[in-house]
Write a protein that holds these residues in place. Sequence first.
Motif, PDB file in Angstrom:
ATOM      1  N   CYS A  36       0.848  -1.186   0.000  1.00  0.00           N
ATOM      2  CA  CYS A  36       0.000   0.000   0.000  1.00  0.00           C
ATOM      3  C   CYS A  36       0.891   1.246   0.000  1.00  0.00           C
ATOM      4  N   LYS A  44       0.792   9.951  -4.321  1.00  0.00           N
ATOM      5  CA  LYS A  44       0.669   8.580  -4.830  1.00  0.00           C
ATOM      6  C   LYS A  44       0.821   8.598  -6.349  1.00  0.00           C
ATOM      7  N   ASP A  49      -2.994   2.027  -7.399  1.00  0.00           N
ATOM      8  CA  ASP A  49      -3.807   0.932  -6.864  1.00  0.00           C
ATOM      9  C   ASP A  49      -4.117  -0.142  -7.901  1.00  0.00           C
ATOM     10  N   LYS A  68       3.892  -1.799  -8.630  1.00  0.00           N
ATOM     11  CA  LYS A  68       3.945  -1.346  -7.241  1.00  0.00           C
ATOM     12  C   LYS A  68       5.344  -1.553  -6.678  1.00  0.00           C
TER      13      LYS A  68
END
Length: 135
Positions: A36, A44, A49, A68
């Motif tokens: 996360c 971000k 996501d 990620k």
Amino acid sequence: MKQRMTLKEFEHVCDVLSRMSQQELCEVYWVIQSDCWDDRLGEKPNNFDNLPLCANKWYQRLLGIKSKDYYLNPYHCGICALVSHDILYDFYNTHIAEATSSQIQAARENRKKEKEIIEKNRKVHDRLISWGFIK
């Protein structure tokens, strides 16, 4: 082959981590450990996501698709350089798992035993190689 970060991204990671306290580093470590984004790392990345965890397929590498892991791994490595493994796991046991003091102490003792076993294995490994048993 892993994608390399840009100089600007590198400088950002260094700057962000150098400004954090040990407590914040531990908190961020356990957030990014679960793949996360933590807002203390800055804005971000776009579509973070929905990114794949790792870009290990040939077409992802060919197209330069970021993952990620691409964004989080530099922070993970940086935190590990700044905070010891024992401190990170003590933080986890205290603040996340909310373990009792006896459980925390037992976990510390287990980590110490594991380190001793790893060190013994390393010594045997090094000796066998130096004596030519392993090529």
